[in-house]
Each structure stands twice: as structure tokens, then as C-alpha cells.
Design a protein around this motif. Structure first.
Motif, mmCIF file in Angstrom:
data_model
loop_
_atom_site.group_PDB
_atom_site.id
_atom_site.type_symbol
_atom_site.label_atom_id
_atom_site.label_comp_id
_atom_site.label_asym_id
_atom_site.label_seq_id
_atom_site.Cartn_x
_atom_site.Cartn_y
_atom_site.Cartn_z
ATOM 1 N N GLN A 180 103.034 -31.466 17.274
ATOM 2 C CA GLN A 180 102.169 -30.420 16.739
ATOM 3 C C GLN A 180 100.883 -31.027 16.207
ATOM 4 O O GLN A 180 100.874 -32.149 15.697
ATOM 5 N N GLY A 181 99.817 -30.285 16.342
ATOM 6 C CA GLY A 181 98.520 -30.757 15.871
ATOM 7 C C GLY A 181 98.480 -30.927 14.369
ATOM 8 O O GLY A 181 99.113 -30.175 13.629
ATOM 9 N N THR A 182 97.726 -31.913 13.922
ATOM 10 C CA THR A 182 97.675 -32.227 12.496
ATOM 11 C C THR A 182 96.694 -31.342 11.739
ATOM 12 O O THR A 182 96.769 -31.245 10.510
ATOM 13 N N LYS A 183 95.779 -30.673 12.431
ATOM 14 C CA LYS A 183 94.777 -29.835 11.754
ATOM 15 C C LYS A 183 95.016 -28.347 11.984
ATOM 16 O O LYS A 183 94.997 -27.554 11.047
ATOM 17 N N TRP A 184 95.269 -27.964 13.262
ATOM 18 C CA TRP A 184 95.458 -26.550 13.578
ATOM 19 C C TRP A 184 96.913 -26.204 13.923
ATOM 20 O O TRP A 184 97.207 -25.090 14.305
ATOM 21 N N ASN A 185 97.800 -27.181 13.800
ATOM 22 C CA ASN A 185 99.218 -26.970 14.114
ATOM 23 C C ASN A 185 99.440 -26.455 15.538
ATOM 24 O O ASN A 185 100.352 -25.663 15.788
ATOM 25 N N SER A 186 98.592 -26.894 16.456
ATOM 26 C CA SER A 186 98.760 -26.504 17.857
ATOM 27 C C SER A 186 100.099 -27.016 18.365
ATOM 28 O O SER A 186 100.445 -28.179 18.153
ATOM 29 N N PRO A 223 92.598 -35.120 14.961
ATOM 30 C CA PRO A 223 91.948 -33.817 14.749
ATOM 31 C C PRO A 223 90.823 -33.539 15.742
ATOM 32 O O PRO A 223 90.652 -32.395 16.184
ATOM 33 N N GLU A 249 92.472 -32.696 19.047
ATOM 34 C CA GLU A 249 93.121 -31.379 18.963
ATOM 35 C C GLU A 249 92.090 -30.258 19.062
ATOM 36 O O GLU A 249 92.324 -29.248 19.745
ATOM 37 N N GLY A 250 90.966 -30.438 18.388
ATOM 38 C CA GLY A 250 89.918 -29.424 18.427
ATOM 39 C C GLY A 250 89.389 -29.188 19.827
ATOM 40 O O GLY A 250 88.971 -28.076 20.181
ATOM 41 N N ARG A 285 92.629 -27.727 22.498
ATOM 42 C CA ARG A 285 93.143 -26.378 22.267
ATOM 43 C C ARG A 285 92.229 -25.305 22.843
ATOM 44 O O ARG A 285 92.568 -24.113 22.840
ATOM 45 N N THR A 286 91.067 -25.701 23.353
ATOM 46 C CA THR A 286 90.138 -24.725 23.929
ATOM 47 C C THR A 286 90.474 -24.443 25.391
ATOM 48 O O THR A 286 90.933 -25.318 26.128
#
Length: 370
Positions: free
Chosen positions: A210-216, A341, A344-345, A348-349
Motif C-alpha cells: 500500500q502507498g505510504t501517502k495516499w494508501n493506494s 511518495p 505513488e503520486g 496512481r494517475t
């Protein structure tokens, strides 16, 4: 990919790897066994990582002692030197108790009971099931003597006397025309008509990392990217099958491999997103077999390196179940670090996922000759 699974779990055989540029988890001790080096020259490294310093070099045919194994790497002892090597280049079970290469068996076999390997690379094992240790891999066209049949398995002997068990599915009858050469499929080049199996990693109760900033959730990103890839490949005329068709499904590793082989896949693509305790970034493509998988991995890495928003970390050997146990050309692609992060940013796009899917599509077109 989570780093909290127990290594003994089958899932972790696929989804855990090394510290850089891989995942991290403590190595687990293995039985002390001997093996023979099958590479022309094998580098011994200070740590189980491709960028670790080289502490020694071992020649082809040398007998080494394996004292530990982790994620496709083996810790060996040779001439008072200790270090890590890629496990792919060691042939276990090819050494006698005296520590020398074993000699071929002299058992007489009826020449009329022969077969030919139909798969690009067929694993020969010590016993009639996938739970037995791999003795060696037989390339397409290899002629073997058939000694016994047990269920869906055949005990076979190679021309140099090596004996083991292989799947009967991939042994063709060679008695009718014993001298006829075995050739690859005559299907036309290009993506049209090619059978591609796409494996969105994880699924169901197993969310992956899971992503550390957006929990993706990795399982969801895997599925979204795989769906985009499937659509693009179908538009180019490929026959596409997915190992799971929803985010609630969780097929086992063995089921994913069996599905690929049941479809007679021309390529198997496992989609993942990565995780590390270090600030690692970028993509990475794994392969298991140099002959069967590496050309596909190189084609994909070349396109990913062309620019999709993250740098490419190249290709790497990966001792993963869906690659190791698969007779079809197979790769496992990590499309960015959810633990980072910045990565992940980006991943996720929808735009990044579309670029990644397009790059893999073009890579498969390259691989199949457009």
C-alpha cells in the motif's frame, strides 16, 4: 508487494525480493547442499544484490557448497571464499557425495520409446510433481528416452544420461518420424493472433503493498493497469486472457501458471507495483530463464526506459513461482514504488497507467516482430 508476509508463504515466493532495487526481508537458512556452476564464469558478490561488490569469480563446472538461499540468490562457499551468487547459475543434484560432477547412468533403454520436447524450456525434476527439485531445463527439440509413465508425468533420460521426470503434456511422440526436426510455430509475426495472458498480481483479501501517502492499494493498481493493457493488445489483434477478471478474485500462484499453460500463451505478463524500506524509485522487469524469458524482459525494459514518467532500473533475475514454474515466456513487471511518495503520486494517475500499458504493448509488438 508487502514486506510483512512470512517467507514460507507461497505468495511471498512471488511477491518478495531483495533490498535494492527489490523488497527487503531477512534471508532464511537453507540446508547445506552442493551444486555445480553452469555459467561460463560466475561472480560471487558480498550481498544478495546485483550491485553488490564482487568478492570472487567461480569457473564453469566448479562444485560449490550452498549454505543459505534468499529470493533467487544462493550464499556459497568455494575455496575459502564466501559470498552470494544468482541461483539460476547453480545446478543442484548434479554432484555426487564425493563432491564431483555425477556421471551419466548406464541403464539400457528401448530406443523405440522416445519423445521430443515441445515447450521452449521444459523443467526436468527429481520426482513426478512440481514439488520436486528441478534437475535441469530441456530446450525445445530435445530428444529423450521414455523410461516410465506415472499419471501426467514421464520419467525421461537425455542423450547424455541425465534422468528425471517431466510433464507428459510437453513431450511429443517422436516414433513416427524420428529424424524430423522440431521447429517453432509458423504463426505470422506481429501481435495479431498471439495469445497473451496478463496476470494482475495479488487480488481479493491480498491487497499487496500500500502507498505510504495516499494508501493506494497495489491489487487495484495492478488490475487497472492490466485492464488497460488487455484493451490495447486486443485492439492490435491479440487474444488476451486475464488470470483474474475482478479485484475480488485471488487465484493461487499455481492456478495462475496453470491458466497460462492451458491457454498455450505466447507470453505471460505479471503486473505489479513495488515497495522498499529504502527511497527507491522506478520500474524493474524480472525474468527467470535466460533462454525463455530474458528476450521478452529486454524488449519490455527497452520500451519502459523510453519514458513513461519513471526511470527504468533495467531487468533482473527473479526466482518467482509464476516465472520459474511457467513453460511459457514470462516476465514480472514492477511499475513503480508505492513506498516512495513521489512514485505513488505518479503511478496512481490514469495517464501513467495508460503510458505503461502502451509501452508494454509496443514491447510485445517488438518481441513478436511487429
Amino acid at each position: 508487494m508487502k514486506t510483512t508476509c512470512k517467507q514460507a508463504s507461497l505468495l511471498c515466493g512471488l511477491w518478495l525480493s531483495l533490498s535494492w532495487p527489490f523488497h527487503t526481508e531477512p534471508a532464511q537458512a537453507a540446508s547445506v547442499i552442493q551444486a555445480k556452476v553452469v555459467a561460463t564464469s560466475l561472480n560471487v558478490r558480498s550481498e544478495p544484490a546485483p550491485n553488490a561488490s564482487v568478492v570472487a569469480t567461480v569457473p564453469q563446472g566448479a562444485v560449490v557448497t550452498i549454505t543459505d538461499e534468499a529470493y533467487g540468490w544462493a550464499k556459497i562457499r568455494y575455496n575459502q571464499k564466501v559470498g552470494w551468487v544468482a541461483g539460476y547459475y547453480l545446478q543442484k543434484g548434479a554432484v555426487t557425495s564425493a563432491g564431483s560432477a555425477s556421471s551419466p547412468a548406464n541403464t539400457a533403454v528401448a530406443k523405440s520409446q522416445q519423445g521430443t520436447v515441445l515447450a521452449d524450456s521444459l523443467r526436468m525434476r527429481k520426482g513426478p510433481s512440481t514439488s520436486h527439485e528441478i534437475v535441469l531445463s530441456l530446450p525445445r527439440g530435445t530428444r529423450v528416452d521414455i523410461l516410465k509413465k506415472q499419471g501426467d508425468w514421464i520419467q525421461a533420460r537425455t542423450s547424455n544420461g541425465q534422468t528425471g521426470w517431466v510433464s507428459a503434456t510437453y513431450i511429443g511422440d517422436a516414433k513416427v518420424n524420428a529424424n524430423a526436426p522440431v521447429t517453432k510455430s509458423t504463426k505470422s509475426p506481429g501481435l495479431k493472433g498471439k495469445v497473451i495472458v496478463i496476470d494482475p498480481g495479488h487480488g481479493g483479501s491480498d491487497v499487496g503493498t500500500q502507498g505510504t501517502k495516499w494508501n493506494s492499494m497495489e491489487k487495484t493498481l495492478n488490475y487497472k493497469t492490466a485492464t488497460l493493457l488487455a484493451s490495447k493488445l486486443r485492439q492490435r489483434g491479440a487474444q488476451v486472457f486475464m488470470t483474474r477478471t475482478s479485484d475480488t478474485e485471488k487465484p493461487s500462484l499455481a492456478q495462475r501458471v496453470a491458466f497460462s499453460e492451458s491457454k498455450g500463451a505466447d507470453a505471460f505478463i505479471s503486473i505489479h507495483y513495488n515497495s522498499s524500506v529504502k527511497p527507491n524509485s522506478g520500474t524493474l522487469t524480472f525474468y527467470y530463464s535466460q533462454g525463455k524469458d530474458e528476450p521478452l524482459a529486454r524488449a519490455i525494459e527497452s520500451r519502459l526506459a523510453g519514458g513513461i514518467g519513471l526511470r527504468s532500473n533495467g531487468i533482473s533475475f527473479g526466482n518467482y513461482h509464476v516465472l520459474r514454474e511457467n513453460n511459457d515466456p514470462s516476465v514480472l513487471i514492477e511499475l513503480g514504488f508505492l513506498s516512495n511518495p513521489k512514485d505513488e503520486g505518479i503511478v496512481r494517475t490514469s495517464s501513467y497507467q495508460d503510458k505503461a500499458a502502451q509501452a508494454i504493448t509496443e514491447a510485445l509488438a517488438d518481441y513478436f516482430g511487429r
